[in-house]
Design a protein around this motif. Structure first.
Motif, short mmCIF file in Angstrom:
data_model
loop_
_atom_site.label_atom_id
_atom_site.label_comp_id
_atom_site.label_asym_id
_atom_site.label_seq_id
_atom_site.Cartn_x
_atom_site.Cartn_y
_atom_site.Cartn_z
N THR A 52 0.46 -1.32 0.33
CA THR A 52 -0.07 -0.08 -0.06
C THR A 52 1.24 0.97 -0.06
N TYR A 53 0.20 2.36 -0.28
CA TYR A 53 0.89 3.61 -0.41
C TYR A 53 1.54 3.65 0.86
N GLY A 69 -2.31 6.19 -6.28
CA GLY A 69 -2.72 5.17 -7.01
C GLY A 69 -3.54 4.60 -7.30
N ARG A 70 -4.51 3.21 -8.11
CA ARG A 70 -4.83 2.75 -8.12
C ARG A 70 -4.47 0.96 -7.47
N ARG A 71 -2.96 1.18 -8.22
CA ARG A 71 -1.48 0.56 -7.59
C ARG A 71 -0.69 0.55 -7.26
N HIS A 211 5.41 -3.06 -6.66
CA HIS A 211 4.15 -2.89 -6.30
C HIS A 211 3.63 -3.76 -4.86
N LYS A 324 -1.05 -7.78 -17.16
CA LYS A 324 -1.78 -5.89 -16.20
C LYS A 324 -2.54 -6.05 -15.12
N ASP A 325 -1.98 -5.88 -13.97
CA ASP A 325 -2.97 -5.52 -12.59
C ASP A 325 -3.39 -7.23 -12.17
N THR A 435 -6.33 -7.46 -9.34
CA THR A 435 -5.85 -6.59 -7.85
C THR A 435 -7.69 -6.31 -8.12
N ASP A 436 -8.87 -5.94 -8.45
CA ASP A 436 -10.43 -6.01 -8.60
C ASP A 436 -11.13 -7.80 -8.49
N GLN A 442 -11.83 -11.44 -1.75
CA GLN A 442 -10.66 -10.55 -0.59
C GLN A 442 -11.24 -11.21 0.61
#
Length: 451
Positions: A52-53, A69-71, A211, A324-325, A435-436, A442
Motif C-alpha cells: 500500500t501507499y 494511485g489505483r495500484r 507494487h 496487467k493488474d 487487483t480487482d 477478498q
C-alpha cells in the motif's frame, strides 16, 4: 518430469545448491519495528506483504519514493549513487544508478525455520531490482543481508538470478528459500527486514516500479503424514489446460526444454484463467509453428540462470505479476480446507509436491519435485488438477484421490524408492489474483494473510 533429485532437497524442496556471499548496493538504516496487521495462514505460517501507499511510506528510503494511485508502488526518485554489477552469466560489468528501500522490522507470529520472499514489479528495459532479507535469530543475533533474488522481467540488461553460497554457518539460502541449518537446535528466525535496491541506466529517467514485496515465514514440523481434512467443496474452475510434454526438446537452453517446465506451464494456465496472455509481439521470438508458444515464453521469462531452471518459486510469481493488474505470492497453506476456500472463491492454486509413482494413483510417474494446478474438487472430495506432466493438452485434467494428494502435498518428509528419507514441500503453493478481486475473493485472501 520437473527436476532431478539433487536439485530441490531441503525441507521445503529448496535447492541443494551450495551456500553464498552477501551482496548489497549501499546500506540502509534500521527501520522501526511494526507488526503485520495481517493474520497468519495457520499457527505454522506467517505472511507479511508490503503493497500500500502507507506501506511504502513507512519504509526507510534512500532515493526512492512512494507512488499513490489505483495500484501504489515504489519508484526511484533520485539515485542514491552508482554501483558496478558484474553479471556472472554474461561476463559484463555495467554501471547502474541505484536507490534503496528497507521495510520496517516485521516480527513474525511464527518463529521460523524457513522464509520465502516474493515480489511483484515492473522493470522496463534498462532497469532491474535486487531483493534482500536480513533476520534476527531467537538468540538476539542477526543474519547477514541475504540476496533473495536479482530480477528483471526481461533478459537483455541482466540475467535474472538467484545467488549461491550464502550462509553464516547457522542459516543458508537455498536458491529461493532461507533455511535455518539445524532446526532441531531450537534456533529460529523471530523477525526480519526486506531491502529493495532499484537499478537503472545512469543518466536516464527510467525506474522499476515495485507494487508488492513480502515473505512467508514458517515452522512446519517434520511429518511423513498429515491429518485428513473432511471434504467440504464441490466445484471445478474452467482453467486452460497446457501440457509441458508438448514442448519436450524445445528451447533446451531453458532447463533442457519442456520436460522440466511444470512451473511455468502451470503459471501460464492461471495467468490465462485470469484473462491475461502475451501479445503477438511478445511471442515474436518463438519459432513459428510451435504449439502453445506462450508456454515457451513463460519458460524463458521464469528462467533462473544460476539455478539453471524454471522452477524458482518467486521468479514464477514475479513473472505472473508482469501481466496487467496481477498480484502473485508464494506461500504455504495449512490444509486442504484452505485450498478449498480459495477454489471455492474462484481462485485456482499452483501446488508443489514430490512422490513415488505408487503414491499417487493415476499419475503414472514419480517425481522429486513437481508443480500442478488445483482447479476443483469432486463430490467425493477428490482433487481435480491440471497436471502439466501429461502427454498432451487433452490429458491434462486429472482427478487424484483426496487422501493421497493431501499427504504428498502437505508432508515435509517422505521415503524415496531406495527407502532413504527425502524432503517434502509442506504445503508450498503459488497464489495469483487480479487487483480487482470479488468481495468473496477478498475475504478469503485476507483470511489467509495474503492481502
Amino acid at each position: 518430469m520437473t527436476r532431478p533429485t539433487s536439485r530441490r532437497t531441503v525441507l521445503t524442496a529448496a535447492l541443494a545448491a551450495g551456500a553464498g556471499a552477501v551482496s548489497a548496493a549501499g546500506s540502509a538504516a534500521a527501520a522501526p519495528a511494526r507488526t503485520s496487521p495481517t493474520p497468519a495462514v495457520t499457527s505454522l505460517v506467517d505472511n507479511r506483504f508490503w503493497n500500500t501507499y502507507t506501506d511504502w511510506r513507512f519504509g526507510s528510503s534512500e532515493g526512492t519514493r512512494a507512488v499513490a494511485g489505483r495500484r501504489p508502488g515504489l519508484v526511484i526518485s533520485a539515485p542514491a549513487g552508482t554501483t558496478d554489477y558484474a553479471d556472472p552469466h554474461t561476463g559484463r560489468t555495467t554501471t547502474w544508478e541505484y536507490a534503496t528501500w528497507t521495510s520496517p522490522v516485521h516480527r513474525s507470529t511464527v518463529p521460523a525455520t524457513e522464509v520465502i520472499a516474493s515480489w511483484n514489479a515492473r522493470t522496463p528495459a534498462g532497469t532491474w531490482i535486487q531483493i534482500e532479507l536480513r533476520g534476527r535469530y531467537s538468540d538476539g543475533t542477526d543474519t547477514p543481508w541475504y540476496v533473495m533474488g536479482r530480477w528483471a522481467s526481461g533478459d537483455a540488461d541482466i540475467r535474472r538470478t538467484s545467488v549461491d553460497d550464502q550462509t553464516d554457518g547457522r542459516s543458508t539460502v537455498w536458491t529461493d528459500t532461507f533455511s535455518v541449518d539445524d532446526a532441531a537446535s531450537g534456533l529460529r528466525l523471530v523477525s526480519y527486514r526486506l531491502r529493495l535496491t532499484l537499478h537503472r541506466t545512469p543518466g536516464s529517467r527510467l525506474t522499476p516500479t515495485v507494487h508488492r514485496v513480502g515473505a512467508m515465514a514458517s515452522d512446519v514440523p517434520d511429518r511423513f503424514t498429515v491429518p485428513a481434512a473432511a471434504p467440504g467443496l464441490v466445484r471445478e474452475l474452467a482453467v486452460p489446460r497446457y501440457s509441458q510434454n508438448v514442448h519436450v526438446g524445445q528451447y533446451p537452453e531453458y532447463d533442457n526444454g519442456g520436460e522440466a517446465w511444470c512451473s511455468p506451464t502451470s503459471s501460464q494456465m492461471i495467468i490465462e484463467y485470469w484473462g491475461r496472455k502475451p501479445t503477438e509481439d511478445d511471442l515474436s521470438w518463438v519459432k513459428p509453428g510451435l504449439a502453445d508458444p506462450q508456454v515457451c515464453h513463460a519458460a524463458r521469462y521464469t528462467f533462473d540462470y544460476q539455478y539453471d531452471g524454471c522452477g524458482n518459486w518467486p521468479f514464477n510469481a514475479a513473472y505472473a505479476s508482469t501481466y496487467k493488474d496481477m498480484n502473485a505470492v508464494v506461500t504455504r497453506l495449512g490444509s486442504l480446507k484452505d485450498l478449498e476456500k480459495l477454489v471455492g472463491a474462484g481462485v485456482p492454486v499452483i501446488t508443489s509436491q514430490s512422490f513415488l509413482k505408487t503414491e499417487l494413483t493415476g499419475a503414472g510417474y514419480g517425481t522429486s519435485g513437481h508443480l500442478m494446478t488445483v482447479i476443483g474438487f469432486t463430490a467425493d472430495g477428490d482433487v481435480i488438477a491440471n497436471d502439466p506432466a501429461s502427454p498432451d493438452n487433452g490429458a491434462v485434467r486429472r482427478v487424484y484421490l483426496r487422501r493421497e494428494w493431501e499427504n504428498i502435498w502437505l508432508r515435509t518428509k517422505r521415503y524415496d524408492a531406495n527407502g532413504a528419507v527425502r524432503s517434502g514441500t509442506g504445503g508450498v503453493c503459488y497464489v495469483y489474483w487480479p487487483t480487482d478481486p470479488t468481495s468473496s475473493q477478498q475475504r478469503v485472501l485476507r483470511s489467509l494473510g495474503l492481502i
